[in-house]
Enzyme design. Structure first.
Site, short mmCIF file in Angstrom:
data_model
loop_
_atom_site.label_atom_id
_atom_site.label_comp_id
_atom_site.label_asym_id
_atom_site.label_seq_id
_atom_site.Cartn_x
_atom_site.Cartn_y
_atom_site.Cartn_z
N GLU A 284 -19.25 9.23 -28.81
CA GLU A 284 -19.69 9.67 -27.44
C GLU A 284 -21.79 11.03 -27.99
O GLU A 284 -22.04 11.01 -26.88
CB GLU A 284 -19.00 11.08 -26.93
CG GLU A 284 -19.26 12.25 -26.23
CD GLU A 284 -18.20 13.70 -25.92
OE1 GLU A 284 -17.24 13.44 -26.68
OE2 GLU A 284 -18.80 14.36 -24.87
N GLU B 238 -12.15 21.00 -28.82
CA GLU B 238 -11.28 20.71 -27.66
C GLU B 238 -11.02 18.87 -27.40
O GLU B 238 -9.39 19.26 -26.55
CB GLU B 238 -12.87 20.80 -26.43
CG GLU B 238 -11.73 20.44 -25.26
CD GLU B 238 -13.51 19.67 -24.50
OE1 GLU B 238 -13.20 18.35 -24.15
OE2 GLU B 238 -14.58 19.91 -24.92
N HIS B 239 -11.57 18.31 -27.96
CA HIS B 239 -10.35 17.14 -27.76
C HIS B 239 -9.69 16.81 -28.73
O HIS B 239 -8.69 16.23 -28.07
CB HIS B 239 -11.78 15.52 -29.02
CG HIS B 239 -12.75 15.32 -27.65
ND1 HIS B 239 -12.80 14.10 -27.82
CD2 HIS B 239 -13.98 16.04 -27.37
CE1 HIS B 239 -14.08 13.81 -26.39
NE2 HIS B 239 -14.54 14.55 -26.42
#
Lengths: 419, 415
Positions: free
Chosen positions: B139, B67-68
């Protein structure tokens, strides 16, 4: 703008909107921020929206709201600057959506909660006060679990030491524990008597019952409104003041405050808004695109402006070993803006994004209400503000950036892993 | 209002695009902003799957990593393109889905084209993958510092022995270090196929123009639907309890039941209502727990359901997590014995329909609801219809299905 004065110091702003399935009535009380009163005032919206004389049992009230198709009546207290905004907000499915006289029923309930609290011998019910005090104390204690929010509250406490603004918006733990039914009741009557009140109604039409109900209720109170929304600005510090704290954290939190001597009217706010956005707002901002993406120094790094208190805050989540590099990287971006060393395209992107958000505000009754209640003392429409945004020049942005100087930093870092 | 489902059916349009993509269009006349969400039924649980003739296993956290990386395109950054057209864009990965979204007031069609294009065309290099390992590593450490996330994921580790719902969504520093461009391309090829994806558009737009853009950007690839392989799980919890220690001012808990993952739309609706009936803000138990100072405002309950997993969880802060768990278990037993309070059930049902209807004022909320239904495999209007038609017996059955061996508790306590 359809704003009418319905009682001394009580204005009703009506925003006509028939696109929504919901209607909203938001009652905002504005009072000076005072250290010895903020805890009581913060507790008021909690207790007022949890029960009333007619609904002394909070689960019965919750159930009544549920039966009204999840009508919501919620309370909050904020300290946007050196004043407190106490909000009782009500949102429910519209008459057109569900019918059955729902508007009148919810209005009656809202009125009941604000003006007919659950008193015992003339003061708030002791048991209820103790319950709400406990819930607020638990929230204050658990605050540390959200490290990002904790770090921000710590820098406020450090930079605004001695001022009420430096406290949590709930007031301190000790102040909350010290609330009594009598002190809370005094705060309640003081709010009704002396707060400036802005009621924002977003609905297809302004019914006479909304206007008359509130006008009658406030007119029956002996009101003396003396509130003036003036705030003391953050004082610049040279050299900047620093506070470091250690905890069991893997990711360090680094927060910076930049003080400004600027007096922000709506025009200056628009310039500062664009400056803040290109510094650390959208994905095109220098803090996101350079400090996070190119330099890989932070997981998040964003700026926000408090024009009333005259500061800009940058908060970031940083690997402990990169704290110095992140500090320097952030300051470099500010210097770039001051010297105009950035693409003109960023300003255009920022203007499109900010004006787009202003247009989008019209799509949500919560955003409409929030927009106006945040600008209660210099009312301007989103369209008028968007015009100001569009007229901002690069030169103005650079000049605005030059008026901000680093004043305070705060670091929350791991016990072993940092530099 | 008695027919919220009929209302939804009349305003929500579903198009089965020839490419295999499922499209939902919700018109919001007069609204300035448009919102689109483009998602794939691919999340953190899909780390073992059929790839051609083989079954491959990929590192934990790869869906989130992908996704990133999708925002980086051969011709620039997708964020950059959205910003040029004044759109706010974002993405998220959960256990069973990855969704890309934007909202804007102008240049809607340009932004929609950008969304469909960048999600469909992967571009990865060794260098950019390496750079992302650093960002996601940060993260992960941020999540490690969040006790509420730690206590929740530990509950899933208790409930599930093998199902990958017990793996952290972003993975670990070690697992993401194994990710390569080749693995990312393989995952994209397998899961980002139109037949496995859905698009939801909300706002005031021209339907034909939207369909024209989809026609151009989304081509059918005749790829088979992806097949993720999950080990068969026992219906009982893997472990009964787990306690972690962190610097917390007050203990946190998450407890709950492992559930049957093969539930009908109606059974899911019944589970959602059952949780509110047991411990929602109108329930007698909620009142008791607050009055006995066992919970605070952080307490909540929820039913979660996805491919191969389902669980009901209760979370919050408490000085005595076991007492809260005992009280919830006691209330479940009471309802099993005494039956459902029908009047309370009717109010909760009405409230739940109202909650969903209120979301229809907000494109983002509507889209989230529609995506959720799409991922669970049922029609949004059908879900509301099931809620409207639920009976006390349905909810009683949902509560009767909780059983002791499926229960586990996770806590985080202070050092």
């Amino acid at each position: 703008m359809n704003i009418i004065n319905i009682a001394p110091g009580v204005d009703l702003l009506f925003i006509q909107n028939d696109r929504f399935k919901t209607e909203r009535i938001s009652v905002n009380f504005y009072l000076p921020l005072q250290k010895d009163k903020m805890a009581q005032r913060s507790l008021l919206p909690q207790i007022l929206t949890s029960e009333s004389a007619a609904y002394p049992d909070f689960t019965a009230l919750n159930r009544k709201l549920c039966s009204l198709y999840s009508a919501e009546i919620s309370g909050s207290a904020e300290k946007p600057a050196d004043f407190q905004k106490i909000n009782i907000d009500c949102c429910y499915l519209s008459e057109a959506t569900v019918g059955g006289g729902i508007s009148d029923e919810v209005l009656k309930l809202l009125f009941e909660l604000i003006f007919n609290p659950n008193f015992e011998n003339g003061v708030f019910c002791k048991e209820s006060v103790e319950r709400e005090k406990r819930l607020t104390c638990e929230r204050i204690i658990a605050h540390f679990n959200n490290k990002r929010a904790y770090a921000i509250s710590q820098i406020y406490n450090f930079a605004f030491a001695g001022e009420a603004f430096g406290e949590l918006s709930t007031g301190s733990l000790e102040a909350v524990k010290g609330i009594t039914p009598k002190s809370l009741t005094d705060a309640y009557f003081e709010m009704l008597q002396s707060a400036y009140v802005l009621i924002v109604a977003v609905a297809p039409k302004l019914t006479e019952s909304v206007k008359n109900t509130f006008a009658k209720a406030f007119s029956e109170i002996d009101r003396k409104v003396t509130f003036i929304p003036e705030s003391q600005k953050l004082k610049a510090q040279n050299p900047p003041k620093t506070l470091n704290e250690k905890a069991d954290v893997k990711q360090a939190k680094y927060v910076m405050l930049f003080a400004s001597d600027c007096r922000f009217d709506n025009r200056q706010k628009a310039v500062a808004n664009i400056f803040c956005d290109i510094f650390g707002g959208g994905t095109y901002s220098l803090l996101f695109s350079v400090v996070r993406e190119k330099m890989n120094l932070c997981y998040y790094c964003a700026s926000r402006l408090n024009a009333r208190k005259g500061f800009l805050m940058v908060d970031s989540g940083v690997d402990g070993k990169n704290l110095t590099a992140a500090h320097e990287g952030i300051l470099q971006q500010l210097e770039k803006i001051k010297s105009g060393d950035f693409d003109d395209e960023i300003i255009e992107k920022s203007k499109i994004t900010v004006t787009s958000a202003l247009k989008a505000a019209d799509d949500s009754s919560a955003a409409i209400s929030g927009f106006y209640s945040g600008r209660f003392d210099s009312l301007i429409t989103p369209d008028e503000y968007a015009e100001l945004i569009n007229s901002v020049t690069k030169e103005e942005v650079c000049d605005m950036a030059k008026r901000f100087a680093l004043s305070h930093t705060y670091t929350l870092s791991g016990r072993e892993s940092d530099e | 209002m008695n027919n919220a489902s009929k209302f939804l059916d009349s305003v929500l349009k579903r198009i089965d695009h020839p490419s295999g993509l499922t499209v939902y269009l919700y018109k919001m006349p007069g609204f300035a902003s448009n919102y689109a969400i483009f998602g794939t039924r691919y999340g953190s649980i899909d780390n073992r799957f059929r790839f051609g003739e083989k079954i491959i296993e990929v590192p934990g956290g790869i869906a989130h990593f992908l996704e990133h990386k999708m925002f980086e395109c051969a011709d620039g950054d997708a964020f950059e393109k959205f910003a040029r057209y004044g759109a706010y864009s974002n993405a998220y990965t959960s256990f069973d889905r990855t969704c890309y979204l934007f909202s804007c007031t102008d240049f809607f069609y340009e932004n929609l084209q950008n969304l469909l294009n960048f999600v469909s065309v992967p571009y990865f290099t060794e260098d950019t993958v390496k750079k992302e390992q650093g960002i996601i590593g940060q993260e992960i450490t941020m999540y490690d510092d969040m006790p509420s996330w730690v206590v929740f994921i530990n509950l899933l580790k208790c409930l599930y022995k093998d199902h990958p719902v017990n793996i952290d969504i972003p993975g670990t520093i070690e697992s993401i270090a194994q990710i390569t461009p080749k693995l990312l391309y393989d995952c994209h090829k397998t899961f980002y196929t139109p037949a496995n994806m859905f698009l939801c558009v909300c706002g005031d737009f021209d339907e034909d123009k939207v369909v024209d853009i989809i026609d151009v950007e989304i081509k059918g690839d005749n790829a088979p639907l992806p097949v993720s392989i999950f080990e068969k799980e026992s219906r009982s919890a893997y472990k009964q309890s787990f306690g972690a220690v962190m610097q917390v001012p007050k203990p946190l808990f998450a407890f709950g039941f492992k559930e049957n993952p093969k539930l009908s739309c109606r059974e899911i609706a019944a589970k959602d209502i059952a949780v509110k009936l047991i411990s929602g803000e109108c329930s007698p138990l909620y009142k008791t727990l607050l009055e006995e100072k066992l919970i605070d405002g952080s307490f909540s309950g929820a039913f979660s359901f996805g491919r191969g997993f389902a669980f009901t969880s209760f979370e919050g802060n408490s000085d005595n997590p076991q007492a809260v768990a005992d009280a919830v278990l006691g209330e479940i037993e009471r309802i099993k014995t005494d039956g459902v309070d029908i009047s309370l059930f009717e109010d909760i049902k009405k409230g739940y329909v109202g909650e969903i209807l209120k979301d229809f004022d907000n494109g983002e909320d509507v889209a989230a609801f529609i995506c959720d239904c799409a991922c669970k495999g049922f029609n949004p209007a059908k879900y509301i219809e099931e809620i409207e038609n639920l009976t006390g017996k349905d909810v009683k059955d949902a509560i009767d299905s909780f059983f002791k061996d499926a229960f586990a508790i996770s806590t985080v306590t202070a050092k």
